[in-house]
Design a protein around this motif. Sequence first.
Motif, short mmCIF file in Angstrom:
data_model
loop_
_atom_site.label_atom_id
_atom_site.label_comp_id
_atom_site.label_asym_id
_atom_site.label_seq_id
_atom_site.Cartn_x
_atom_site.Cartn_y
_atom_site.Cartn_z
N ALA A 3 12.29 -3.20 -13.47
CA ALA A 3 12.76 -1.82 -13.37
C ALA A 3 12.08 -0.91 -14.39
O ALA A 3 11.89 0.29 -14.13
CB ALA A 3 14.28 -1.78 -13.56
N SER A 7 10.34 2.53 -13.34
CA SER A 7 10.97 3.77 -13.79
C SER A 7 9.97 4.68 -14.49
O SER A 7 9.98 5.90 -14.29
CB SER A 7 12.14 3.45 -14.73
N VAL A 44 17.76 10.29 -13.67
CA VAL A 44 18.25 9.00 -13.16
C VAL A 44 17.37 7.86 -13.66
O VAL A 44 17.86 6.81 -14.10
CB VAL A 44 18.30 9.01 -11.62
N LEU A 45 16.06 8.05 -13.59
CA LEU A 45 15.12 7.01 -14.03
C LEU A 45 15.21 6.79 -15.54
O LEU A 45 15.15 5.65 -16.01
CB LEU A 45 13.70 7.40 -13.63
N SER A 47 17.80 7.26 -17.42
CA SER A 47 19.04 6.53 -17.70
C SER A 47 18.90 5.06 -17.35
O SER A 47 19.47 4.19 -18.02
CB SER A 47 20.20 7.16 -16.91
N THR A 48 18.13 4.76 -16.30
CA THR A 48 17.88 3.37 -15.94
C THR A 48 17.12 2.65 -17.05
O THR A 48 17.42 1.51 -17.41
CB THR A 48 17.06 3.29 -14.64
N ARG A 52 19.94 0.40 -18.85
CA ARG A 52 19.84 -0.92 -18.22
C ARG A 52 18.67 -1.74 -18.77
O ARG A 52 18.86 -2.79 -19.37
CB ARG A 52 19.70 -0.75 -16.70
N SER A 53 17.45 -1.25 -18.58
CA SER A 53 16.28 -2.05 -18.95
C SER A 53 16.23 -2.37 -20.43
O SER A 53 16.02 -3.52 -20.83
CB SER A 53 15.00 -1.32 -18.52
N TYR A 75 26.53 6.82 -20.26
CA TYR A 75 27.15 6.10 -19.14
C TYR A 75 27.75 7.06 -18.10
O TYR A 75 27.40 6.99 -16.92
CB TYR A 75 28.19 5.12 -19.66
N THR A 78 25.07 9.30 -16.39
CA THR A 78 24.28 8.63 -15.37
C THR A 78 24.91 8.77 -14.00
O THR A 78 24.22 9.03 -13.00
CB THR A 78 24.12 7.13 -15.72
N ARG A 82 23.19 10.78 -10.83
CA ARG A 82 23.03 10.06 -9.56
C ARG A 82 23.70 10.81 -8.42
O ARG A 82 23.16 10.90 -7.31
CB ARG A 82 23.64 8.66 -9.68
#
Length: 218
Positions: A3, A7, A44-45, A47-48, A52-53, A75, A78, A82
């Motif tokens: 990801a 991203s 969005v990217l 936040s990913t 997450r990553s 959190y 995000t 989205r």
Amino acid sequence: WLAFPLSILGVVGNILALVVLGMHKQKLTTTVLLQALAVADTFVLLSTITIRSSRYINMRIQHDVTWQYYFRWAYPFTYFVRLMDTWLTVLLTVDRYIAVCHPLRATRLCTRSRTYILIGISLALGLVFCVPRFLEFEMKTVYDVRRGRNVTYAAPTQLIQSNQVYTFVYRIGLFFVIMYLVPMLTLIILNGKLLFTLRDAHAQRSSLSSHNNTQRSN
């Protein structure tokens, strides 16, 4: 790990899209919506990447106080971006539907001022809908016996720990309807009508061309 580079590529692509769209002298409603969509996609990217990553690539970052404060606000944000990403896609589809299927009304309905207003309304409604997400976590400081010091972290509140009504009604039910069901049905219906309209227009052009060729041969 997968990801993260995807991203990064997405963020670079969105930045290039914003540059290209910004070079257009004539600011069409489609251009405005595509710019807003590129911004939402970028958030969005990002936040990913950050939520997450980075957490899975470097597990120790979760124990950092700065990251915990960041997670506390990133959190819910995000979920907000989205949601905006989804509904901006719907607005773009509606704009194209009106332009293709109702061209005589397009000049009156699809104006830049109306587009800015619709984007603003979407942002306001999306933020109101996501307000409960901002209440799902709170910062807590507790004494960690193993480390021998106080530890500050983002802890889930009672809203998601013990409130089953909130979990089933809002987090599962309403979120599914607003985030997925309604937008997906809207996109399917409008894109279906767009395809039928374009198909009929192509058939009419083919019929007219065939008729003209027949008259010329006669």
